[in-house]
Design a protein around this motif. Structure first.
Motif, mmCIF file in Angstrom:
data_model
loop_
_atom_site.group_PDB
_atom_site.id
_atom_site.type_symbol
_atom_site.label_atom_id
_atom_site.label_comp_id
_atom_site.label_asym_id
_atom_site.label_seq_id
_atom_site.Cartn_x
_atom_site.Cartn_y
_atom_site.Cartn_z
ATOM 1 N N PHE A 1 6.980 11.437 0.690
ATOM 2 C CA PHE A 1 6.495 10.069 0.490
ATOM 3 C C PHE A 1 5.393 10.081 -0.547
ATOM 4 N N CYS A 2 5.001 8.893 -1.007
ATOM 5 C CA CYS A 2 3.800 8.787 -1.829
ATOM 6 C C CYS A 2 2.823 7.864 -1.104
ATOM 7 N N THR A 3 1.538 8.141 -1.260
ATOM 8 C CA THR A 3 0.498 7.376 -0.578
ATOM 9 C C THR A 3 -0.425 6.752 -1.596
ATOM 10 N N LEU A 4 -0.698 5.461 -1.401
ATOM 11 C CA LEU A 4 -1.618 4.702 -2.241
ATOM 12 C C LEU A 4 -2.762 4.245 -1.344
ATOM 13 N N GLU A 5 -3.985 4.411 -1.836
ATOM 14 C CA GLU A 5 -5.151 4.129 -1.000
ATOM 15 C C GLU A 5 -6.193 3.366 -1.801
ATOM 16 N N ALA A 6 -6.799 2.378 -1.171
ATOM 17 C CA ALA A 6 -7.846 1.587 -1.823
ATOM 18 C C ALA A 6 -9.173 2.325 -1.738
ATOM 19 N N ASP A 7 -9.951 2.177 -2.787
ATOM 20 C CA ASP A 7 -11.279 2.778 -2.837
ATOM 21 C C ASP A 7 -12.291 1.638 -2.711
ATOM 22 N N GLU A 8 -12.349 1.070 -1.528
ATOM 23 C CA GLU A 8 -13.199 -0.095 -1.337
ATOM 24 C C GLU A 8 -13.740 -0.085 0.078
ATOM 25 N N GLU B 1 -1.278 10.763 -3.041
ATOM 26 C CA GLU B 1 -0.239 11.761 -2.766
ATOM 27 C C GLU B 1 1.067 11.264 -3.372
ATOM 28 N N VAL B 2 1.687 12.092 -4.196
ATOM 29 C CA VAL B 2 2.996 11.760 -4.756
ATOM 30 C C VAL B 2 3.943 12.888 -4.472
#
Length: 136
Positions: A30-37, A135-136
């Protein structure tokens, strides 16, 4: 991929599309996208995240976020909530909530638009939030 973060709508959409393409090329789980907020500066804060694999988005929501998620999904015809798994308060290791799986029958750019809308409308992040492909 040559960059792993973005902080404008157009750049975040492109980042999501590139992360999904890299995930496919690498045949990763999987790939994971995460906010930096962190609007609260709370040391216990866990940033919102979205995972993508096999045409499915995976994310966690509070009850309030789940209501907003339904609104976002209704605006994007190619996306359908496929599964919800609620973690009751008495069994949750962390805060109770719902894990949601969303089927995405769309190209990578449209998935990027949807993911950007999730972070802004569901998690209520500002228009200039930074998104990371962690993560990609």
């Amino acid at each position: 991929m040559t960059r792993f973060d973005a902080d404008t709508d157009a750049d975040r959409i492109e980042l999501v599309a590139e992360a999904i393409a890299a995930h496919r090329e690498r045949d990763s789980a999987f790939c994971t996208l995460e906010a930096d907020e962190d609007p609260s500066d709370d040391p216990e804060f866990l940033p919102p995240w979205v995972q993508f694999a096999d045409g499915t988005l995976n994310l966690d929501c509070t009850d309030e976020e789940l209501d907003r998620l339904s609104t976002v999904v209704s605006r994007f015809g190619a996306f359908t909530i496929a599964e919800r798994e609620t973690v009751p308060a008495d069994t949750a290791e962390e805060d109770p909530g719902t894990n949601v799986r969303i089927e995405a029958r769309a190209d990578d750019d449209r998935v990027g638009q949807f993911v950007d809308a999730l972070f802004q409308d569901v998690y209520e992040l500002p228009a200039d939030f930074r998104l990371w492909a962690v993560e990609v």
